[in-house]
Scaffold this active site. Sequence first.
Site, short mmCIF file in Angstrom:
data_model
loop_
_atom_site.label_atom_id
_atom_site.label_comp_id
_atom_site.label_asym_id
_atom_site.label_seq_id
_atom_site.Cartn_x
_atom_site.Cartn_y
_atom_site.Cartn_z
N VAL A 219 0.71 -1.02 -0.01
CA VAL A 219 0.06 -0.02 0.12
C VAL A 219 0.98 1.30 -0.06
O VAL A 219 2.04 1.26 0.20
CB VAL A 219 -1.04 0.08 1.22
CG1 VAL A 219 -2.02 -1.14 1.04
CG2 VAL A 219 -0.11 -0.24 2.62
N ASP A 220 0.19 2.33 -0.04
CA ASP A 220 0.98 3.54 -0.39
C ASP A 220 2.17 4.03 0.81
O ASP A 220 2.03 3.96 1.75
CB ASP A 220 -0.30 4.65 0.02
CG ASP A 220 0.15 6.19 -0.52
OD1 ASP A 220 1.44 6.23 -0.82
OD2 ASP A 220 -0.45 7.01 -0.43
N GLY A 221 3.27 4.39 0.11
CA GLY A 221 4.29 4.66 0.88
C GLY A 221 4.01 5.92 1.52
O GLY A 221 4.72 6.06 2.44
#
Length: 384
Positions: A219-221
Amino acid sequence: MELSKVTLEIFTKLEQKWLAHYETTKKIRILSIDGGGTTGIVAGAALIQLEDQIRLKTSDAHAQIADFFDVIAGTGVGAILAALISADDGTGHPLFTARGAVDIITQNNSELFKVNKLAGFLFRRKIFNGKSMDKALKELFKREDGTVLTLKDTCKPLLVPCFDLKSSAPFVFSRADASESPSFNFELWKVCRATSATPGLFKPFPLTSVDGKTSCSVVDGGLVMNNPTAAAFTHVLHNKRDFPSVNGVEDLLVLSLGNGPSCVRSKVSINGECSTSSVVNIALDGVSETVDQMLANAFCWNRTDYVRIQANGDGREKMVGPKMEEVLKERGVESLPFGGKRLLTENNGQRIEGFVQRLVATGKTSLPPSPCKESAVLPLANGR
C-alpha cells in the site's frame, strides 16, 4: 616485511584506487520528492525551475536533473516523477526532462487517476481504477524497443518507499538492492504503482520480483514515508559500498520538494472536532513535517546544504497549468533547529536558484560502477 604490513599495504592501495573515482571535495547530492495529491503541483513546478536553472547556469541546453544528483527518492506521485527523470532510455540518459515528466503526468492524469464510477456508486465514495493506472504506467516505463524497465535501469540510484502488508513493515525499493540480486529487482512501473496504492482509493497492489522469489502486497508509501528525505539521507550515510567518501552531514547537499501546503488547522473544525479522514491527513502532514524538522536539526550548522521547498498554505494546492508558476512566487518557509518555522524573504523560485548555484559549482556527478558483483541474496523465511 611482516604479513600484516603486506596486507595493510595491499588494502591501502585498493582503497586508494577505489576512492580515486571520487573527488572527495564533492558533496553527495540528494533529491527527494514528497507524495501527496494526484498532480504533484508543487514538486512539478519546483522540478521545472530546478532544471531550467541548471541549464541557465551551466549554459548547457541539454543538461538534466540526473546529471547533477547522485540519489533521487520519491513517494506516490513524487515517485512517478522521480522515476521518469531517472529511468535510463537505453543511452545513459533519462527518459524525460523535468518539463517532459510534468507534462506527461498532466496529460495522462485522467488515466493514471481514473475514477471507478461503478465502485464509487456502490461504496458512496471516490475509488480509482487500478487497471487504468496499470496500463498508463506500463506505457510510461517502456523503451521504444519494447524493453520493460526495472529498478536496475536507472541513470542514478533510485529509492521508493512503500508499506508491505505481508511483513507489516515499511519497505524501500532500491536500485542498490536490485543491483545485488534479482530477488530485489522489480519492474519500475510496478514500483510506482505500489507506492501510489492509497488505501481507500486503490486496492493493495501485489507484486513479485523479476526472478519470482520475492513477493509483496503493498500500500501507499505515503502512510509511513510521505517525505522520503530521511530514507535517502540514511541510505547514503550507511551505504559505504556506493558512497565510501561520506562520513557525515557535512558531505551531503539535499533538496527536498514538498507536494502541497500543510493545512493542519483547516482540517480541524471550530469546536475542535475533526473527522477520521482529517486525522489521517494530519498524521500524513505530521510525518512530513517531522522529517523536515529532523533534517533541519541535522543541518543546523550548515543550513544552506539542506533546502526544503513547500507551499506556505495559501490554498493553491489545486492549481494547474500556468498557475503552477505561482508556487514559485510564494515566500519560502524554513524549519528552525529544535522547533518552529519562519517565513523567509526569498520566494521558492529564488531559493531553488540559490541551491542550483551551489549544485552546479560541484560539477556533474561521477559515481563509479559498484565494485560488488551480483551476489545471491536469499529471501527471508516470510517470503521477503
